[in-house]
Design a protein around this motif. Structure first.
Motif, PDB file in Angstrom:
ATOM      1  N   ALA A   1       0.603  -1.420  -0.081  1.00 50.25           N
ATOM      2  CA  ALA A   1       0.447   0.209   0.463  1.00 50.25           C
ATOM      3  C   ALA A   1       0.260   1.435  -0.040  1.00 50.25           C
ATOM      4  O   ALA A   1       0.788   2.529  -0.667  1.00 50.25           O
ATOM      5  N   LEU A   2       1.749   1.044   0.948  1.00 50.33           N
ATOM      6  CA  LEU A   2       2.824   2.367   0.945  1.00 50.33           C
ATOM      7  C   LEU A   2       3.500   2.788  -0.560  1.00 50.33           C
ATOM      8  O   LEU A   2       3.560   3.636  -0.692  1.00 50.33           O
ATOM      9  N   ASP A   3       3.536   1.602  -1.361  1.00 45.82           N
ATOM     10  CA  ASP A   3       4.398   1.764  -2.721  1.00 45.82           C
ATOM     11  C   ASP A   3       3.402   2.584  -3.621  1.00 45.82           C
ATOM     12  O   ASP A   3       3.655   3.369  -4.218  1.00 45.82           O
ATOM     13  N   VAL A   4       2.404   1.879  -3.548  1.00 48.27           N
ATOM     14  CA  VAL A   4       0.971   2.454  -4.491  1.00 48.27           C
ATOM     15  C   VAL A   4       0.718   3.960  -4.036  1.00 48.27           C
ATOM     16  O   VAL A   4       0.906   4.927  -5.197  1.00 48.27           O
ATOM     17  N   LEU A   5       0.526   4.824  -3.055  1.00 51.34           N
ATOM     18  CA  LEU A   5       0.895   6.054  -2.137  1.00 51.34           C
ATOM     19  C   LEU A   5       1.877   6.424  -2.726  1.00 51.34           C
ATOM     20  O   LEU A   5       1.778   7.653  -3.440  1.00 51.34           O
ATOM     21  N   SER A   6       2.940   5.952  -2.984  1.00 51.25           N
ATOM     22  CA  SER A   6       3.999   6.465  -3.474  1.00 51.25           C
ATOM     23  C   SER A   6       4.389   6.918  -4.323  1.00 51.25           C
ATOM     24  O   SER A   6       4.660   8.311  -5.536  1.00 51.25           O
ATOM     25  N   VAL A   7       3.707   6.023  -5.567  1.00 45.66           N
ATOM     26  CA  VAL A   7       3.494   6.417  -7.200  1.00 45.66           C
ATOM     27  C   VAL A   7       2.493   7.593  -7.323  1.00 45.66           C
ATOM     28  O   VAL A   7       2.739   7.962  -8.012  1.00 45.66           O
ATOM     29  N   LEU A   8       1.313   6.647  -6.979  1.00 50.97           N
ATOM     30  CA  LEU A   8      -0.268   8.226  -6.610  1.00 50.97           C
ATOM     31  C   LEU A   8       0.315   9.465  -6.441  1.00 50.97           C
ATOM     32  O   LEU A   8      -0.056  10.185  -7.074  1.00 50.97           O
ATOM     33  N   ARG A   9       1.512   9.734  -5.751  1.00 49.63           N
ATOM     34  CA  ARG A   9       2.048  11.388  -5.447  1.00 49.63           C
ATOM     35  C   ARG A   9       2.385  11.278  -5.644  1.00 49.63           C
ATOM     36  O   ARG A   9       3.744  12.777  -5.858  1.00 49.63           O
ATOM     37  N   CYS A  10       3.577  10.542  -6.310  1.00 46.40           N
ATOM     38  CA  CYS A  10       4.857  10.762  -8.017  1.00 46.40           C
ATOM     39  C   CYS A  10       6.324  11.578  -6.654  1.00 46.40           C
ATOM     40  O   CYS A  10       6.305  12.572  -7.311  1.00 46.40           O
ATOM     41  N   GLU A  11       6.256  10.781  -6.017  1.00 45.84           N
ATOM     42  CA  GLU A  11       6.828  10.664  -4.850  1.00 45.84           C
ATOM     43  C   GLU A  11       8.856  10.745  -5.286  1.00 45.84           C
ATOM     44  O   GLU A  11       8.325   9.160  -6.553  1.00 45.84           O
ATOM     45  N   GLN A  12       9.463  11.533  -5.704  1.00 44.28           N
ATOM     46  CA  GLN A  12      10.610  10.959  -5.719  1.00 44.28           C
ATOM     47  C   GLN A  12      11.527   9.984  -4.772  1.00 44.28           C
ATOM     48  O   GLN A  12      10.899   9.422  -3.795  1.00 44.28           O
ATOM     49  N   GLY A  13      11.204   9.069  -5.908  1.00 42.99           N
ATOM     50  CA  GLY A  13      11.967   7.273  -4.985  1.00 42.99           C
ATOM     51  C   GLY A  13      11.084   6.652  -5.487  1.00 42.99           C
ATOM     52  O   GLY A  13      11.166   5.921  -5.057  1.00 42.99           O
ATOM     53  N   ALA A  14       9.468   6.889  -5.309  1.00 44.54           N
ATOM     54  CA  ALA A  14       8.627   6.169  -5.461  1.00 44.54           C
ATOM     55  C   ALA A  14       9.595   5.146  -6.543  1.00 44.54           C
ATOM     56  O   ALA A  14      10.324   5.288  -7.840  1.00 44.54           O
ATOM     57  N   PRO A  15       8.888   3.717  -6.677  1.00 44.76           N
ATOM     58  CA  PRO A  15       8.807   2.165  -7.563  1.00 44.76           C
ATOM     59  C   PRO A  15       8.954   2.640  -9.095  1.00 44.76           C
ATOM     60  O   PRO A  15       7.385   2.599  -9.640  1.00 44.76           O
ATOM     61  N   ALA A  16      10.292   3.020  -9.849  1.00 40.11           N
ATOM     62  CA  ALA A  16       9.541   3.323 -11.012  1.00 40.11           C
ATOM     63  C   ALA A  16       8.823   1.691 -11.420  1.00 40.11           C
ATOM     64  O   ALA A  16       8.626   2.528 -12.809  1.00 40.11           O
ATOM     65  N   ASP A  17       9.452   0.985 -11.644  1.00 40.30           N
ATOM     66  CA  ASP A  17       8.603  -0.095 -12.372  1.00 40.30           C
ATOM     67  C   ASP A  17       7.126  -0.707 -11.968  1.00 40.30           C
ATOM     68  O   ASP A  17       6.841  -1.065 -13.108  1.00 40.30           O
ATOM     69  N   LEU A  18       6.948  -0.475 -10.933  1.00 37.96           N
ATOM     70  CA  LEU A  18       5.263  -0.129 -10.246  1.00 37.96           C
ATOM     71  C   LEU A  18       5.022   1.122 -11.496  1.00 37.96           C
ATOM     72  O   LEU A  18       3.342   0.892 -12.101  1.00 37.96           O
ATOM     73  N   ARG A  19       5.498   2.709 -11.738  1.00 36.96           N
ATOM     74  CA  ARG A  19       4.867   3.632 -11.798  1.00 36.96           C
ATOM     75  C   ARG A  19       4.551   2.897 -13.578  1.00 36.96           C
ATOM     76  O   ARG A  19       3.434   3.338 -14.509  1.00 36.96           O
ATOM     77  N   GLU A  20       5.806   3.017 -14.042  1.00 38.23           N
ATOM     78  CA  GLU A  20       5.843   3.700 -15.410  1.00 38.23           C
ATOM     79  C   GLU A  20       4.773   1.594 -16.092  1.00 38.23           C
ATOM     80  O   GLU A  20       3.830   0.951 -16.860  1.00 38.23           O
ATOM     81  N   LYS A  21       4.881  -0.135 -14.902  1.00 41.42           N
ATOM     82  CA  LYS A  21       3.160  -1.104 -15.448  1.00 41.42           C
ATOM     83  C   LYS A  21       2.135  -0.664 -15.480  1.00 41.42           C
ATOM     84  O   LYS A  21       1.317  -0.640 -16.446  1.00 41.42           O
ATOM     85  N   ALA A  22       2.178   0.405 -14.415  1.00 43.87           N
ATOM     86  CA  ALA A  22       1.013   0.703 -14.750  1.00 43.87           C
ATOM     87  C   ALA A  22       0.525   1.914 -15.613  1.00 43.87           C
ATOM     88  O   ALA A  22      -0.820   1.642 -15.747  1.00 43.87           O
ATOM     89  N   LEU A  23       0.984   2.774 -15.121  1.00 45.33           N
ATOM     90  CA  LEU A  23       0.399   3.556 -16.656  1.00 45.33           C
ATOM     91  C   LEU A  23       0.502   2.404 -18.169  1.00 45.33           C
ATOM     92  O   LEU A  23      -0.068   2.988 -18.579  1.00 45.33           O
ATOM     93  N   MET A  24       1.971   1.850 -18.567  1.00 48.26           N
ATOM     94  CA  MET A  24       1.460   1.184 -19.963  1.00 48.26           C
ATOM     95  C   MET A  24      -0.509   0.139 -19.847  1.00 48.26           C
ATOM     96  O   MET A  24      -0.787  -0.096 -20.932  1.00 48.26           O
ATOM     97  N   LEU A  25      -0.242  -0.322 -18.828  1.00 50.22           N
ATOM     98  CA  LEU A  25      -1.558  -1.181 -18.569  1.00 50.22           C
ATOM     99  C   LEU A  25      -2.878  -0.715 -18.747  1.00 50.22           C
ATOM    100  O   LEU A  25      -3.701  -0.406 -19.677  1.00 50.22           O
ATOM    101  N   SER A  26      -2.202   0.691 -17.930  1.00 46.83           N
ATOM    102  CA  SER A  26      -4.077   1.774 -17.942  1.00 46.83           C
ATOM    103  C   SER A  26      -4.530   2.168 -19.456  1.00 46.83           C
ATOM    104  O   SER A  26      -4.979   2.265 -20.131  1.00 46.83           O
ATOM    105  N   GLY A  27      -3.077   2.556 -20.253  1.00 45.70           N
ATOM    106  CA  GLY A  27      -2.882   2.596 -21.590  1.00 45.70           C
ATOM    107  C   GLY A  27      -3.879   1.901 -22.684  1.00 45.70           C
ATOM    108  O   GLY A  27      -4.318   2.864 -23.506  1.00 45.70           O
ATOM    109  N   ARG A  28      -3.395   0.520 -22.400  1.00 42.87           N
ATOM    110  CA  ARG A  28      -3.775  -0.592 -23.365  1.00 42.87           C
ATOM    111  C   ARG A  28      -5.042  -0.750 -23.120  1.00 42.87           C
ATOM    112  O   ARG A  28      -6.078  -0.665 -23.919  1.00 42.87           O
ATOM    113  N   LEU A  29      -5.645  -0.175 -21.939  1.00 43.02           N
ATOM    114  CA  LEU A  29      -7.319  -0.630 -21.606  1.00 43.02           C
ATOM    115  C   LEU A  29      -7.467   0.956 -22.156  1.00 43.02           C
ATOM    116  O   LEU A  29      -8.956   0.237 -22.787  1.00 43.02           O
ATOM    117  N   LEU A  30      -6.786   2.093 -22.048  1.00 48.06           N
ATOM    118  CA  LEU A  30      -7.735   3.144 -22.454  1.00 48.06           C
ATOM    119  C   LEU A  30      -8.416   3.448 -23.931  1.00 48.06           C
ATOM    120  O   LEU A  30      -9.101   3.446 -24.730  1.00 48.06           O
TER     121      LEU A  30
END
Length: 502
Positions: free
Chosen positions: A346-375
């Motif tokens: 949950a902390l990782d998710v919040l960090s990505v949503l808050r666009c924090e420095q040091g947020a897990p880049a792999d989680l962010r990029e995969k979420a964006l890629m999958l979001s894009g495909r669904l859109l």
């Protein structure tokens, strides 16, 4: 068939009907019952006169838990019988459901038909199966071949065991990962992105089956996930999406019962996985579904050839049950993000949503890629434009604001504190991390107490692709007490090839 007084025993037996009587009742009443026999408990409703009954597995006590003239029912059995405590009830030996013969036939290799699956899953959903019989069915589906027509019939029968959500919108989006990659909580980022862009996405997720946390476990750290259908409709109408636990909705309830034996056996079979996922998507009202199949040396699907096979099964069954399906094959050499376990994820998710420095880049990029495909597959964005649209929503803070509205609508929960007992594990050599064994790091987190203890798990300091120096902390075990920490440490010491270096 001796008369008893009904007692409610507050025992959570994971959806199994358990019946308990005193050993003196067996001796004095000459019931002909033995431990683990299938027993029948029955009685008349005082108000309606209607006869009610349940069957369950018999257990016998020898202490003062019950009197000799009392019969105790576990929480689920008492609820399903529907009679008040103290009511007069009878008990007798019960015969096994006829559908158990079909399960035995499957174990011998017989092909089952739609009506066979209907009979089996109706009895499963009615809690007429014991744990042993549930295990027989799961193993029958695992050990014997199931062809496409049989798998389709199984999926349709699973859909038919419960209710189905229905939405007025012509497009209802959904997404599911088949699992096997710890920390892979993209759903909690995708849902607010898509909802912010106008898509309906009533996401129902499971609790963990073989992992240290499922999406339902992780979301439950931040919000109530046990939504009734009425509450789910209100949340989706208000904020466009939700992240709810499917088990509370009685969507394909036979599947939730089968999961209770899959979890301790650590089994998630190919047929069970396809039927379970597609039945849950169909009953949740989805029209367009994206399935993420991670492929890697320690995931559920180890090769691209197997991913193509599994993806083909998903596509074929989805077409037959009326779902528009997109398969995405992703590469996984280790966990996604830093946290493994409900609170840490949950902390990782919040960090990505808050666009924090040091947020897990792999989680962010995969979420964006999958979001894009669904859109793109839903037509909200044209081809090749989905990723950019999803990134704008995330970087602007709109996804965070939407997620906060979803949490508030479902019922906000206070973030639990960090686990009180922690131990860092140092790198045994220097080098660049090439691979982290997903299965083994998950088992370490589970032995530390996850997901039952929501703050327990593993926090990675280094992940695949990072350089480390010998003696540098590589991950940290979080536990609620010294005993669980020791359990995790002992297992960690027994693993030979947890981390591979280049």
């Amino acid at each position: 068939m001796t008369d008893f007084r009904l007692r409610h025993l507050p025992l959570d037996t994971m959806r199994e009907h358990v019946i308990i009587i005193h050993e003196r009742a067996v001796h004095d009443g000459n019931l002909g019952l033995r431990p683990l026999d299938r027993a029948r408990v029955f009685g008349a409703d005082r108000e309606t006169g209607k006869q009610r009954e349940i069957t369950g597995v018999l257990n016998i006590c020898s202490d003062d838990l019950l009197e000799a003239d009392e019969i105790g029912l576990s929480k689920e059995a008492f609820h399903d019988l529907g009679l008040p405590e103290g009511a007069a009830v009878g008990a007798s030996l019960a015969v096994a459901p006829r559908s158990v013969d079909l399960v035995r036939a499957k174990l011998r290799g017989k092909r089952l038909r739609r009506e066979d699956f209907d009979a089996i899953l109706a009895d499963v959903a009615a809690r007429r199966y014991s744990r042993v019989e549930l295990s027989m069915f799961v193993l029958g589906c695992a050990l014997q071949k199931i062809d496409l027509a049989e798998l389709t019939d199984y999926t349709l029968a699973m859909i038919a065991t419960g209710q189905q959500l229905r939405f007025a919108d012509p497009i209802v989006a959904d997404k599911h990962c088949i699992g096997g990659v710890p920390g892979n909580r993209t759903t909690m980022i995708i849902v607010p992105i898509l909802a912010e862009l106008g898509l309906k996405i009533p996401k129902t997720s499971s609790r963990a089956i073989t992992s240290p946390s499922g999406t339902g476990d992780t979301m439950a750290v931040l919000a109530d996930v046990a939504l009734s259908p009425e509450r789910l409709y209100r949340v989706v109408d208000e904020v466009g999406g939700c992240i709810a636990w499917g088990g509370a909705l009685e969507l394909a309830p036979a599947d939730d019962i089968l999961i209770t034996v899959e979890r301790p056996m650590e089994i998630d079979t190919e047929a069970q996985m396809v039927a379970s996922i597609l039945a849950k998507k169909k009953t949740a009202g989805a029209t367009h579904v994206l399935i993420d199949i991670p492929v890697g040396p320690s995931t559920k699907v180890r090769t691209l050839e197997l991913a193509e096979h599994v993806g083909g099964l998903f596509r074929a069954v989805a077409e037959r049950i009326g779902l528009r399906l997109e398969i995405v094959t992703t590469h996984a050499l280790g966990p996604i993000g830093y946290g493994i376990g409900p609170r840490l994820e949950a902390l990782d998710v919040l960090s990505v949503l808050r666009c924090e420095q040091g947020a897990p880049a792999d989680l962010r990029e995969k979420a964006l890629m999958l979001s894009g495909r669904l859109l793109e597959i839903t037509g909200v964005e044209p081809p090749s434009r989905g990723y950019a649209a999803a990134r704008r929503v995330l970087d602007s803070g709109a996804a965070l604001a939407r997620f906060d509205r979803i949490v508030a609508a479902q019922g906000r929960r206070e973030l639990p504190p960090e686990a009180p007992v922690r131990r860092q594990i140092a790198a045994e050599q220097s080098g660049r991390i090439q691979q982290i064994d997903c299965w083994e790091i998950s088992r370490i987190a589970k032995r530390a107490g996850a997901p039952a203890n929501v703050s327990a798990g593993v926090k990675l300091h280094k992940n695949v692709g990072d350089n480390v120096t010998r003696g540098e902390p590589i991950f940290e075990i979080h536990a609620d007490n010294d005993s669980q920490l020791q359990n995790a440490l002992e297992y960690c010491d027994s693993v030979r090839h947890l981390i591979h270096f280049e």
